[in-house]
Enzyme design. Structure first.
Site, PDB file in Angstrom:
ATOM      1  CG  ASP A 136     -12.583   1.671   0.432  1.00 58.72           C
ATOM      2  OD1 ASP A 136     -13.163   1.733  -0.678  1.00 58.72           O
ATOM      3  OD2 ASP A 136     -11.525   1.964   0.334  1.00 58.72           O
TER       4      ASP A 136
ATOM      5  CB  CYS B  83     -10.219   4.696  -2.439  1.00 57.10           C
ATOM      6  SG  CYS B  83      -9.060   4.802  -3.870  1.00 57.10           S
TER       7      CYS B  83
ATOM      8  CB  SER C 297     -10.778  -2.373  -6.615  1.00 59.81           C
ATOM      9  OG  SER C 297     -10.873  -0.995  -6.627  1.00 59.81           O
TER      10      SER C 297
END
Length: 275
Positions: free
Chosen positions: A189, A182, A84
């Site tokens: 998250d 993460c 990401s």
């Protein structure tokens, strides 16, 4: 070429490049996390990973900035996901680059992201005035978050799941209490989880406690959703099942994995308040 996540930009001090650079994209093999779920090349689900980019900008041929919203659909049989932070850095590299128009930007995105994922990426790219992606969807799911449950586990415990075999139902359930972390930086998250199924009635309290049990779990968004889907299949044995997570955006990107037992199923929930 894919690399170990240990060498990704995640958790590293990184310069933000504002001129187009496709080499910023960092692929990560799906196979590594799927091994832990005993998922081989023959996938036990259908679906798609939907990313939304809210901070995409470039310069037109006269140097005037343009802004747009992009929705990226990445097939789940692609050999790689795109890490990401590298995705954000790549999109940022468009900021000071001139393109002749929307279609040229889209062509570059399709080419680069398809090469990184190892499969063809579908992109819906729109100027903000045309961005229907911003419309909130109506939610018909039963929210579980008001249930008064006692929670003791904050790592995935599928054995918490329970069903009532005397009742057969079709229902849509949701919880906004999904949190994972993460696997590289440990950053939280946050997500809203939607479960749509037909079959023996899933005990709502057991499902909520199971969702909450991911609170200290470390994995990528896509793999968390695959674990949830497979756990529900194994422990609840529904006749049909779809699992969809809408993760809170970070750095102008949100990730929304969808997994289903049916090939023709499509996600029914659009952008949410936290996105």
């Amino acid at each position: 070429m894919a690399h170990s996540v240990d060498f990704s930009p995640l958790g590293q001090k990184t310069a933000y490049i504002s001129e187009y650079d496709a080499s910023l994209l960092f692929p990560i093999p799906r196979s590594e996390s799927r091994k832990a779920l005993y998922v081989t090349e023959e996938l036990p689900f259908y679906g798609v990973d939907i990313w939304t980019g809210y901070e995409l900008s470039w310069l037109n041929s006269k140097g005037k900035p343009e802004v747009a919203v992009a929705e990226f659909s990445i097939p789940i049989d692609s050999p790689f996901i795109v890490e990401s932070k590298s995705f954000k850095l790549y999109l940022n590299s468009f900021n000071q680059t001139k393109f002749s128009g929307l279609e040229d930007v889209k062509a570059a995105l399709v080419k680069d992201l398809s090469a990184a994922a190892g499969a063809t990426i579908v992109i819906d790219l729109r100027y903000l005035n045309d961005a229907k992606l911003l419309i909130h969807s109506n939610l018909n799911a039963i929210c579980l978050d008001g249930l008064d449950v006692a929670v003791e586990s904050y790592h995935p415990r599928p054995e918490l799941l329970a069903i009532d075999q005397s009742l057969t139902v079709t229902e849509s359930l949701c919880s906004h209490l999904l949190k994972s972390n993460c696997p590289v930086t440990g950053q939280p998250d946050w997500a809203s989880l939607f479960v749509e199924y037909s079959g023996a009635k899933i005990d709502h309290e057991s499902l909520l406690k199971y969702v909450i049990s991911f609170r200290e779990h470390q994995d990528f968004h896509e793999h968390c959703v695959e674990r949830i889907f497979l756990d529900l299949q194994t422990y609840c044995k529904p006749e049909s099942l779809s699992v969809y997570a809408r993760y809170t955006r970070r750095g102008g990107l949100d990730i929304n994995p969808f997994r289903s037992s049916h090939e023709d199923a499509v996600p029914k929930v659009g952008r949410l308040l936290r996105q």
